[in-house]
Design a protein around this motif. Structure first.
Motif, PDB file in Angstrom:
ATOM      1  N   VAL A 170       0.724  -1.220  -0.020  1.00 56.14           N
ATOM      2  CA  VAL A 170      -0.143   0.083  -0.123  1.00 56.14           C
ATOM      3  C   VAL A 170       0.992   1.220  -0.044  1.00 56.14           C
ATOM      4  O   VAL A 170       1.941   1.322   0.812  1.00 56.14           O
ATOM      5  N   THR A 171       0.473   2.078  -0.626  1.00 52.23           N
ATOM      6  CA  THR A 171       1.097   3.484  -0.710  1.00 52.23           C
ATOM      7  C   THR A 171       0.263   4.398  -0.114  1.00 52.23           C
ATOM      8  O   THR A 171      -0.744   3.980   0.264  1.00 52.23           O
ATOM      9  N   ASP A 221      -3.049   4.791  -1.506  1.00 54.03           N
ATOM     10  CA  ASP A 221      -3.743   3.735  -1.382  1.00 54.03           C
ATOM     11  C   ASP A 221      -4.484   3.494  -0.200  1.00 54.03           C
ATOM     12  O   ASP A 221      -5.453   2.759  -0.010  1.00 54.03           O
ATOM     13  N   ILE A 222      -4.179   4.240   0.794  1.00 48.41           N
ATOM     14  CA  ILE A 222      -4.631   3.856   2.356  1.00 48.41           C
ATOM     15  C   ILE A 222      -6.083   3.979   2.441  1.00 48.41           C
ATOM     16  O   ILE A 222      -6.715   2.948   3.012  1.00 48.41           O
ATOM     17  N   PHE A 223      -6.748   4.964   2.000  1.00 46.72           N
ATOM     18  CA  PHE A 223      -7.954   5.045   2.206  1.00 46.72           C
ATOM     19  C   PHE A 223      -8.882   3.993   1.543  1.00 46.72           C
ATOM     20  O   PHE A 223      -9.666   3.330   1.832  1.00 46.72           O
ATOM     21  N   PRO A 224      -8.693   4.175   0.142  1.00 44.61           N
ATOM     22  CA  PRO A 224      -9.416   3.198  -0.611  1.00 44.61           C
ATOM     23  C   PRO A 224      -9.012   1.746  -0.223  1.00 44.61           C
ATOM     24  O   PRO A 224     -10.002   0.708  -0.249  1.00 44.61           O
ATOM     25  N   ALA A 225      -7.835   1.485   0.106  1.00 45.14           N
ATOM     26  CA  ALA A 225      -7.654  -0.128   0.681  1.00 45.14           C
ATOM     27  C   ALA A 225      -8.361  -0.217   1.937  1.00 45.14           C
ATOM     28  O   ALA A 225      -9.020  -1.508   2.176  1.00 45.14           O
ATOM     29  N   ALA A 226      -8.584   0.843   2.921  1.00 49.94           N
ATOM     30  CA  ALA A 226      -9.419   0.685   4.144  1.00 49.94           C
ATOM     31  C   ALA A 226     -10.627   0.256   3.858  1.00 49.94           C
ATOM     32  O   ALA A 226     -11.454  -0.670   4.219  1.00 49.94           O
ATOM     33  N   ARG A 227     -11.320   1.014   2.873  1.00 45.38           N
ATOM     34  CA  ARG A 227     -12.644   0.622   2.268  1.00 45.38           C
ATOM     35  C   ARG A 227     -12.892  -0.776   1.840  1.00 45.38           C
ATOM     36  O   ARG A 227     -13.698  -1.450   2.281  1.00 45.38           O
ATOM     37  N   CYS A 259      -1.794   0.640   8.587  1.00 46.59           N
ATOM     38  CA  CYS A 259      -0.775   1.000   7.474  1.00 46.59           C
ATOM     39  C   CYS A 259       0.568   1.861   8.343  1.00 46.59           C
ATOM     40  O   CYS A 259       1.320   2.243   7.558  1.00 46.59           O
ATOM     41  N   TYR A 260       0.018   2.441   9.422  1.00 44.59           N
ATOM     42  CA  TYR A 260       0.855   3.449  10.268  1.00 44.59           C
ATOM     43  C   TYR A 260       1.601   2.757  11.219  1.00 44.59           C
ATOM     44  O   TYR A 260       2.558   3.359  11.977  1.00 44.59           O
ATOM     45  N   ILE A 261       1.369   1.598  11.704  1.00 45.13           N
ATOM     46  CA  ILE A 261       1.967   0.921  12.747  1.00 45.13           C
ATOM     47  C   ILE A 261       3.578   0.541  12.246  1.00 45.13           C
ATOM     48  O   ILE A 261       3.750   0.117  11.416  1.00 45.13           O
ATOM     49  N   SER A 276       5.159  -2.578  10.051  1.00 46.42           N
ATOM     50  CA  SER A 276       4.234  -3.258   9.291  1.00 46.42           C
ATOM     51  C   SER A 276       3.966  -2.873   8.114  1.00 46.42           C
ATOM     52  O   SER A 276       4.538  -1.844   7.501  1.00 46.42           O
ATOM     53  N   VAL A 277       3.449  -4.137   7.113  1.00 46.17           N
ATOM     54  CA  VAL A 277       3.527  -3.543   5.615  1.00 46.17           C
ATOM     55  C   VAL A 277       1.986  -4.135   5.224  1.00 46.17           C
ATOM     56  O   VAL A 277       1.576  -5.275   5.779  1.00 46.17           O
ATOM     57  N   CYS A 278       1.156  -3.260   4.748  1.00 41.61           N
ATOM     58  CA  CYS A 278      -0.170  -3.677   4.122  1.00 41.61           C
ATOM     59  C   CYS A 278      -0.108  -4.077   2.650  1.00 41.61           C
ATOM     60  O   CYS A 278       0.502  -3.284   1.796  1.00 41.61           O
ATOM     61  N   TYR A 279      -0.674  -5.078   2.408  1.00 40.50           N
ATOM     62  CA  TYR A 279      -0.526  -5.579   0.654  1.00 40.50           C
ATOM     63  C   TYR A 279      -1.994  -5.547   0.358  1.00 40.50           C
ATOM     64  O   TYR A 279      -3.065  -5.772   1.030  1.00 40.50           O
ATOM     65  N   ILE A 280      -2.232  -5.456  -1.081  1.00 37.35           N
ATOM     66  CA  ILE A 280      -3.299  -5.166  -1.461  1.00 37.35           C
ATOM     67  C   ILE A 280      -3.165  -6.095  -3.000  1.00 37.35           C
ATOM     68  O   ILE A 280      -2.429  -6.040  -3.572  1.00 37.35           O
TER      69      ILE A 280
END
Length: 288
Positions: A143-144, A147-153, A181-183, A186-190
Motif C-alpha cells: 500500500v502506498t 492507497d490507504i483510504f481506498p484499501a481501508a474501504r 498502515c501506520y503501525i 508493518s506492511v499492508c498488501y493489496i
C-alpha cells in the motif's frame, strides 16, 4: 518432497507469541498518537501483558499476554479492571490456553463470562529455501500513501460482506484498517482487479526479543465478496509469508475463529493449529 515439521506448542512459544501481540498493541497506540494530536488510545503494561483502550466498540480494546509470569495475582486483574472501568467500558481479556491456570481461576471467581474462542495458528518459516513454496506475487503490491483510504474501504467491505462503494461502512472500520498502515514494522498488501482494490491484508513484524523467535503476525485480511473464488486470499497469504521470511522471521502466526473458512484457508496453506484462546468478558455496570 519436504514435509513441514510439526510445531509443538509449549509455554515459552505461547509466551513469545502473546508478547508479540502485546507489543503490537503498544505500537497501535504509538501510531494513533502520531496521527492524531487528540489521540485517545492508551495502553498499560500489567503483569506479563498489556491492556489497550481504543474506544468502547473497538476490537482492539482488550488485554493480551497475561499469565506468563507465573501465578497471577488478584491485584493484576484489579488493575486491568480499573484501567477499563475508569473508561466506562467492558473488560475483555484474551487468555491463552497455555497461560497459568490461576488466571482462569481468578476470572471465574470475579464473575467473568466466556465471550469468544480463537485458534492461534503458526507456520514454520525455516524450511530449506529450495522447499519454501512461496514466491513474490506480481499481482500483489504494498500500500502506498495514496492507497490507504481506498484499501481501508475495500478491506472493511470484505469483513462486512458488502462492497467498497457502500456508503454505510462504519467510520471505525475505516479508521482501524487505515491505522494498520501506520503501525511501526508493518506492511499492508493489496491486490487489484482492474482499477478496483479487491482485497488486502497486513503483516506485522516482531523482532524485538533477542532470545525469542522473530515472529510475523498476519492480520486484517479480507476479500470483497464480488472478487472471491479467484485465489486472491491465498495469494495474499503467500505474499505475506514470503515477505516475513525475507525479513528474518522464523515463525508466522495468525488468529482465526475456530472452524471458519479463514481457518481452513490458513491450514490449506500449511499453518498448524498451535493452541486456543478464550476471551473472558466482564461488563461495565457503573458500580464501584
Amino acid at each position: 518432497m519436504y514435509m513441514t515439521k510439526p510445531i509443538f506448542a509449549h509455554h515459552s512459544l505461547a509466551r513469545s507469541i502473546e508478547t508479540a501481540q502485546s507489543r503490537n498493541q503498544m505500537h497501535c497506540v504509538t501510531a494513533h498518537q502520531r496521527l492524531y494530536s487528540d489521540s485517545f488510545f492508551e495502553c498499560q503494561a500489567i503483569g506479563s501483558g498489556t491492556a489497550l483502550y481504543a474506544g468502547h466498540d473497538s476490537p482492539l480494546t482488550q488485554a493480551f499476554g497475561l499469565g506468563f509470569s507465573g501465578e497471577v495475582a488478584v491485584a493484576e486483574i484489579e488493575a486491568i479492571e480499573d484501567f477499563f472501568f475508569s473508561r466506562q467500558t467492558a473488560v475483555h481479556i484474551e487468555v491463552s490456553m497455555l497461560a497459568d491456570m490461576s488466571l482462569t481461576q481468578i476470572l471465574n471467581q470475579r464473575g467473568y463470562t466466556v465471550s469468544e474462542y480463537t485458534s492461534v495458528l503458526g507456520y514454520d518459516l525455516q524450511c530449506p529455501a529450495e522447499y519454501f513454496p512461496f514466491v513474490p506475487e506480481s499481482a500483489i503490491s504494498a500500500v502506498t500513501d495514496d492507497d490507504i483510504f481506498p484499501a481501508a474501504r475495500a478491506i472493511s467491505a470484505g469483513f462486512l460482506e458488502t462492497h467498497d462503494a457502500d456508503q454505510t461502512i462504519p467510520q471505525e472500520f475505516l479508521d482501524l484498517f487505515s491505522l494498520f498502515c501506520y503501525i511501526p514494522d508493518s506492511v499492508c498488501y493489496i491486490e487489484r482487479v482492474g482499477d478496483v482494490i479487491a482485497g488486502g491484508g497486513t503483516l506485522f513484524y516482531d523482532r524485538e526479543h533477542e532470545l525469542a523467535p522473530h515472529i510475523a503476525l498476519l492480520a486484517g485480511a479480507s476479500v470483497q465478496p464480488a472478487f472471491r473464488r479467484r485465489g486472491i486470499q491465498q495469494r495474499l497469504i503467500g505474499q505475506r509469508l514470503y515477505a516475513a521470511r525475507e525479513h528474518g522471521c522464523s515463525l508466522a502466526v495468525v488468529s482465526t475463529q475456530p472452524g471458519t473458512i479463514s481457518q481452513s484457508n490458513m491450514q490449506r496453506t500449511g499453518f498448524q493449529v498451535l493452541y486456543g484462546r478464550v476471551k473472558f468478558t466482564k461488563y461495565f455496570t457503573g458500580a464501584s
